[in-house]
Every structure is written in structure tokens, then in C-alpha cells.
Design an enzyme around this catalytic site. Structure first.
Site, PDB file in Angstrom:
ATOM      1  N   GLY A   1      -0.344  -5.305   5.366  1.00  0.00           N
ATOM      2  CA  GLY A   1       0.732  -4.393   5.003  1.00  0.00           C
ATOM      3  C   GLY A   1       0.748  -3.835   6.050  1.00  0.00           C
ATOM      4  O   GLY A   1       2.197  -3.795   6.477  1.00  0.00           O
ATOM      5  N   ARG A   2       0.429  -2.417   7.062  1.00  0.00           N
ATOM      6  CA  ARG A   2       1.545  -2.300   7.823  1.00  0.00           C
ATOM      7  C   ARG A   2       1.654  -2.524   8.850  1.00  0.00           C
ATOM      8  O   ARG A   2       2.887  -1.601   9.407  1.00  0.00           O
ATOM      9  CB  ARG A   2      -0.266  -0.958   8.658  1.00  0.00           C
ATOM     10  CG  ARG A   2      -0.109  -0.220   7.211  1.00  0.00           C
ATOM     11  CD  ARG A   2      -2.043   1.259   7.942  1.00  0.00           C
ATOM     12  NE  ARG A   2      -2.733   0.256   7.954  1.00  0.00           N
ATOM     13  CZ  ARG A   2      -4.106   0.446   8.567  1.00  0.00           C
ATOM     14  NH1 ARG A   2      -4.265   1.411   8.529  1.00  0.00           N
ATOM     15  NH2 ARG A   2      -5.208  -0.937   8.000  1.00  0.00           N
TER      16      ARG A   2
ATOM     17  N   LYS B   1       1.012  -8.422  -2.808  1.00  0.00           N
ATOM     18  CA  LYS B   1      -0.729  -6.943  -3.060  1.00  0.00           C
ATOM     19  C   LYS B   1      -0.526  -6.327  -3.672  1.00  0.00           C
ATOM     20  O   LYS B   1       0.200  -4.890  -2.847  1.00  0.00           O
ATOM     21  CB  LYS B   1      -1.712  -7.116  -2.167  1.00  0.00           C
ATOM     22  CG  LYS B   1      -3.171  -7.081  -2.463  1.00  0.00           C
ATOM     23  CD  LYS B   1      -4.281  -7.307  -1.418  1.00  0.00           C
ATOM     24  CE  LYS B   1      -3.397  -6.191  -0.527  1.00  0.00           C
ATOM     25  NZ  LYS B   1      -4.805  -4.747  -0.966  1.00  0.00           N
TER      26      LYS B   1
ATOM     27  N   ARG C   1      -3.165  -8.780  12.779  1.00  0.00           N
ATOM     28  CA  ARG C   1      -2.590  -8.366  13.625  1.00  0.00           C
ATOM     29  C   ARG C   1      -1.493  -8.752  14.528  1.00  0.00           C
ATOM     30  O   ARG C   1      -1.609  -9.467  14.949  1.00  0.00           O
ATOM     31  CB  ARG C   1      -2.768  -6.774  14.270  1.00  0.00           C
ATOM     32  CG  ARG C   1      -3.575  -5.483  13.610  1.00  0.00           C
ATOM     33  CD  ARG C   1      -2.994  -5.420  13.188  1.00  0.00           C
ATOM     34  NE  ARG C   1      -3.370  -4.059  11.895  1.00  0.00           N
ATOM     35  CZ  ARG C   1      -3.359  -3.952  11.073  1.00  0.00           C
ATOM     36  NH1 ARG C   1      -2.986  -5.082  10.351  1.00  0.00           N
ATOM     37  NH2 ARG C   1      -4.495  -3.101  10.111  1.00  0.00           N
TER      38      ARG C   1
ATOM     39  N   ASN D   1     -21.016  -7.391 -17.941  1.00  0.00           N
ATOM     40  CA  ASN D   1     -20.483  -7.242 -19.386  1.00  0.00           C
ATOM     41  C   ASN D   1     -19.129  -6.185 -19.133  1.00  0.00           C
ATOM     42  O   ASN D   1     -18.538  -6.483 -19.492  1.00  0.00           O
ATOM     43  CB  ASN D   1     -20.781  -5.683 -20.279  1.00  0.00           C
ATOM     44  CG  ASN D   1     -20.942  -6.272 -21.393  1.00  0.00           C
ATOM     45  OD1 ASN D   1     -20.351  -6.448 -22.290  1.00  0.00           O
ATOM     46  ND2 ASN D   1     -20.724  -4.482 -22.621  1.00  0.00           N
ATOM     47  N   THR D   2     -19.172  -4.911 -18.299  1.00  0.00           N
ATOM     48  CA  THR D   2     -18.123  -3.652 -17.573  1.00  0.00           C
ATOM     49  C   THR D   2     -17.126  -5.103 -16.787  1.00  0.00           C
ATOM     50  O   THR D   2     -15.529  -5.223 -17.540  1.00  0.00           O
ATOM     51  CB  THR D   2     -18.623  -2.477 -17.200  1.00  0.00           C
ATOM     52  OG1 THR D   2     -19.923  -1.683 -17.880  1.00  0.00           O
ATOM     53  CG2 THR D   2     -16.921  -1.885 -16.950  1.00  0.00           C
TER      54      THR D   2
ATOM     55  N   LYS E   1     -10.984  -4.945  -6.614  1.00  0.00           N
ATOM     56  CA  LYS E   1     -12.862  -5.087  -6.037  1.00  0.00           C
ATOM     57  C   LYS E   1     -13.370  -4.553  -7.238  1.00  0.00           C
ATOM     58  O   LYS E   1     -14.086  -3.709  -7.141  1.00  0.00           O
ATOM     59  CB  LYS E   1     -12.431  -4.486  -4.892  1.00  0.00           C
ATOM     60  CG  LYS E   1     -11.853  -5.297  -3.587  1.00  0.00           C
ATOM     61  CD  LYS E   1     -11.759  -4.215  -2.355  1.00  0.00           C
ATOM     62  CE  LYS E   1     -10.757  -4.709  -1.345  1.00  0.00           C
ATOM     63  NZ  LYS E   1      -9.680  -4.140  -1.342  1.00  0.00           N
ATOM     64  N   LEU E   2     -13.212  -5.404  -8.296  1.00  0.00           N
ATOM     65  CA  LEU E   2     -14.506  -4.932  -8.924  1.00  0.00           C
ATOM     66  C   LEU E   2     -15.734  -4.611  -9.114  1.00  0.00           C
ATOM     67  O   LEU E   2     -15.998  -5.916  -8.386  1.00  0.00           O
ATOM     68  CB  LEU E   2     -14.509  -5.388 -10.585  1.00  0.00           C
ATOM     69  CG  LEU E   2     -12.409  -5.367 -11.541  1.00  0.00           C
ATOM     70  CD1 LEU E   2     -12.584  -6.194 -12.576  1.00  0.00           C
ATOM     71  CD2 LEU E   2     -12.166  -4.484 -11.643  1.00  0.00           C
TER      72      LEU E   2
ATOM     73  N   THR F   1     -13.154  -6.303   5.695  1.00  0.00           N
ATOM     74  CA  THR F   1     -12.850  -6.507   7.786  1.00  0.00           C
ATOM     75  C   THR F   1     -13.226  -5.628   8.144  1.00  0.00           C
ATOM     76  O   THR F   1     -12.908  -4.893   9.506  1.00  0.00           O
ATOM     77  CB  THR F   1     -11.173  -7.338   7.431  1.00  0.00           C
ATOM     78  OG1 THR F   1     -10.298  -6.280   6.643  1.00  0.00           O
ATOM     79  CG2 THR F   1     -11.488  -8.523   7.299  1.00  0.00           C
TER      80      THR F   1
ATOM     81  N   ASP G   1     -18.805  -3.685 -11.039  1.00  0.00           N
ATOM     82  CA  ASP G   1     -19.606  -3.210 -12.001  1.00  0.00           C
ATOM     83  C   ASP G   1     -20.917  -4.274 -12.583  1.00  0.00           C
ATOM     84  O   ASP G   1     -21.291  -4.776 -12.282  1.00  0.00           O
ATOM     85  CB  ASP G   1     -18.699  -2.124 -12.265  1.00  0.00           C
ATOM     86  CG  ASP G   1     -19.613  -0.999 -13.594  1.00  0.00           C
ATOM     87  OD1 ASP G   1     -20.789  -0.906 -14.104  1.00  0.00           O
ATOM     88  OD2 ASP G   1     -18.965  -0.017 -13.485  1.00  0.00           O
TER      89      ASP G   1
ATOM     90  N   ASP H   1       1.269  -1.463   0.258  1.00  0.00           N
ATOM     91  CA  ASP H   1       0.078  -0.100   0.437  1.00  0.00           C
ATOM     92  C   ASP H   1       1.236   1.225  -0.488  1.00  0.00           C
ATOM     93  O   ASP H   1       0.939   2.111   1.057  1.00  0.00           O
ATOM     94  CB  ASP H   1      -0.916   0.140   1.336  1.00  0.00           C
ATOM     95  CG  ASP H   1      -1.785  -0.830   1.294  1.00  0.00           C
ATOM     96  OD1 ASP H   1      -2.677  -1.651   0.170  1.00  0.00           O
ATOM     97  OD2 ASP H   1      -2.621  -1.562   1.875  1.00  0.00           O
TER      98      ASP H   1
ATOM     99  N   ASP I   1      -5.647  -6.327  -6.116  1.00  0.00           N
ATOM    100  CA  ASP I   1      -6.188  -6.262  -5.218  1.00  0.00           C
ATOM    101  C   ASP I   1      -7.335  -5.324  -5.406  1.00  0.00           C
ATOM    102  O   ASP I   1      -7.139  -4.055  -4.907  1.00  0.00           O
ATOM    103  CB  ASP I   1      -6.112  -6.400  -3.913  1.00  0.00           C
ATOM    104  CG  ASP I   1      -7.026  -5.966  -3.199  1.00  0.00           C
ATOM    105  OD1 ASP I   1      -9.041  -6.795  -3.670  1.00  0.00           O
ATOM    106  OD2 ASP I   1      -6.618  -5.665  -1.335  1.00  0.00           O
TER     107      ASP I   1
ATOM    108  N   GLN J   1      -8.666  -1.664  11.331  1.00  0.00           N
ATOM    109  CA  GLN J   1      -9.598  -3.349  11.324  1.00  0.00           C
ATOM    110  C   GLN J   1     -10.234  -3.385  12.472  1.00  0.00           C
ATOM    111  O   GLN J   1      -9.659  -2.648  13.202  1.00  0.00           O
ATOM    112  CB  GLN J   1      -8.128  -3.915  10.728  1.00  0.00           C
ATOM    113  CG  GLN J   1      -6.924  -3.581   9.832  1.00  0.00           C
ATOM    114  CD  GLN J   1      -8.161  -4.139   8.309  1.00  0.00           C
ATOM    115  OE1 GLN J   1      -9.291  -4.387   8.445  1.00  0.00           O
ATOM    116  NE2 GLN J   1      -7.655  -4.452   7.161  1.00  0.00           N
TER     117      GLN J   1
END
Ligand code: C5P
Length: 229
Positions: free
Chosen positions: A207-208, A32, A178, A67-68, A61-62, A116, A64, A10, A59, A187
Site C-alpha cells: 500500500g503506502r 486490492k 516495506r 449463513n450470512t 475480510k468477511l 500483520t 459473521d 487504500d 479485501d 505494521q
């Protein structure tokens, strides 16, 4: 695919990302790439990180109309990433369209259930979903499995129930991890890497606790030791 730790990159630029990855001299962590980095740098960042030998979970996260999503997924799968995702709340038709878009590229598509960061209270107030959160997650997971997807993103707290409902080979990719002595941040539903292993997660996304650690490589190794053993 076996148990692994996926580091959430990130960062907002290629420079910061590469400076971070340069610290890893002995390992090639599964990483990621999320919206921040992808929107900042575009598809070339995926190609460059892949060329360095990392497995990639893209990542984005589609969510829509089918079709898109189908067309967008065809483009993303063309990047030959190992894994990418959609929101299960886009419904079965959208998830099936995502699979069609990916074709036989080998990119695994997984679905986000409830984020989450979402609590029972927020889900009820903001989304008017009044069922218990764990039931909602299992329902979304079953719909994702019925659509043909490879797994879900969920909390480690739900991994066991997802496997029971959808089978052991249905992947659980779990953020919200964590260290026992670390900051929780934004989170809500969190567990340690060791607990995520006990709960049956296939992959933890961290991540962090790694990217913001004083020693990222040591933090990554601690995660691997706790989660993979
Ligand atoms: O820094 P932290 O360990 O909280 O990062 C978790 C990562 O996992 C972030 O990139 C976040 O976008 C992602 N994620 C999440 N919850 C989900 C899906 C993805 O936290 N349900």
C-alpha cells in the site's frame, strides 16, 4: 497464478483512485480494493476498475455466522473478482459456507490468519491466545486448507512455514512489505519485497510504499523488480 505485486488502493474516493491509476500507462497492476474504498463507492468501483483491465483482490475480510457469509460471498463473487477473503477465526463452518456462496464463479477465497499489525503481546493480552504467533498462523492456515480455501493472507515471515504445512500450491498473500529505506507505519512484522521473495510469498500486497511515494510508478517497478525479478 504466478508471483505478483498487488497494490492496495487504500483511497477514500473514486476520484483519488482513478487519478492514482491514471499514472500507470504501461502496466495494469493487480490491485486490492479494501473496506475504505468499497464502503465509500460501493460495487460500481469494482466494476469500473475491472473494466480498465486490472485483476482485483477484494479485501473485505468477511467474518459473521456461516449463513450470512455464504449469502454475502455469493454477492461478491458475482462481481467476478479474482480473489476475496474471510477471517479464518470465523472457523471452518464459516469458511466452507463462504466457498459454497462463491460456487463455481472462479473467485479464489483466501483467509486472513493473524493481521500483520498484531504482535505476540497484543494477541495474548487482547485475544487470550497464548500460543506462539507462528503456531497460531499455521493452525489457521491448515484449517483454511482443510475447508477448501485457496490460500491465506499472512506475513511474508510465515510464508515458508505455510507452504510446508499446506502445500506449495496453497497461496500466500503477504502484506507488511516495506522497502529497506522506507517508513514502517503501523505494521509490526515487515519485510522487503526481495526478502518476501526469498521467503516464498506468492503475492505481496503493498500500500503506502507505493501509493504515498513521490513516484508511485517507479515504486511499483522497484517492487516488481525486487519481488518478481
Ligand atoms: O500501506 P500498507 O502497505 O501497510 O498496506 C497493507 C494493506 O494490506 C492494507 O490495505 C491492509 O488493510 C492490508 N492487510 C494487512 N494485513 C493483513 C491483511 C490485510 O496489512 N493481515
Amino acid at each position: 497464478m504466478g508471483k505478483d505485486v498487488i497494490i492496495a488502493l487504500d483511497f477514500d474516493s473514486k476520484e483519488k483512485t482513478m487519478a492514482f491509476l491514471d499514472q500507470f500507462r504501461e502496466e495494469k497492476p493487480f490491485v486490492k480494493i479494501g473496506m475504505e474504498l468499497y464502503y465509500a463507492e460501493g460495487p460500481s468501483i469494482v466494476e469500473e476498475i475491472k473494466a480498465r483491465g486490472h485483476k482485483i483482490f477484494l479485501d473485505l475480510k468477511l467474518h459473521d455466522i456461516p449463513n450470512t457469509v455464504k449469502k454475502a460471498m455469493a454477492v461478491l463473487a458475482g462481481l467476478e473478482v479474482d480473489m476475496t477473503n474471510v477471517h479464518a477465526s470465523g472457523t471452518r463452518a464459516m469458511m466452507e459456507a463462504a466457498l459454497q456462496g462463491a460456487g463455481n464463479t472462479g473467485t479464489k477465497i483466501i483467509a486472513v490468519t493473524q493481521l500483520t499489525s498484531t504482535s505476540q503481546e497484543r494477541m495474548e493480552k487482547d485475544l487470550l491466545i497464548e500460543k506462539p504467533l507462528d503456531q497460531v498462523v499455521i493452525h489457521y492456515a491448515k484449517t483454511a486448507a482443510a475447508s477448501g480455501l485457496a490460500g491465506v493472507v499472512c506475513s511474508p515471515l510465515e510464508a515458508g512455514k505455510v507452504h510446508t504445512a499446506c502445500g506449495e500450491s496453497f497461496l500466500t498473500v503477504t502484506p507488511g512489505v516495506r522497502f529497506a529505506d522506507g517508513d514502517v507505519g503501523d505494521q509490526v512484522r515487515v519485510t522487503t519485497p526481495a526478502r518476501a521473495k526469498e521467503l516464498g510469498s506468492d503475492y505481496i500486497v503493498v500500500g503506502r510504499p507505493i501509493t504515498q511515494a513521490a513516484g508511485p510508478v517507479a515504486a511499483y517497478r522497484r517492487c516488481m523488480a525486487e519481488f518478481v525479478g
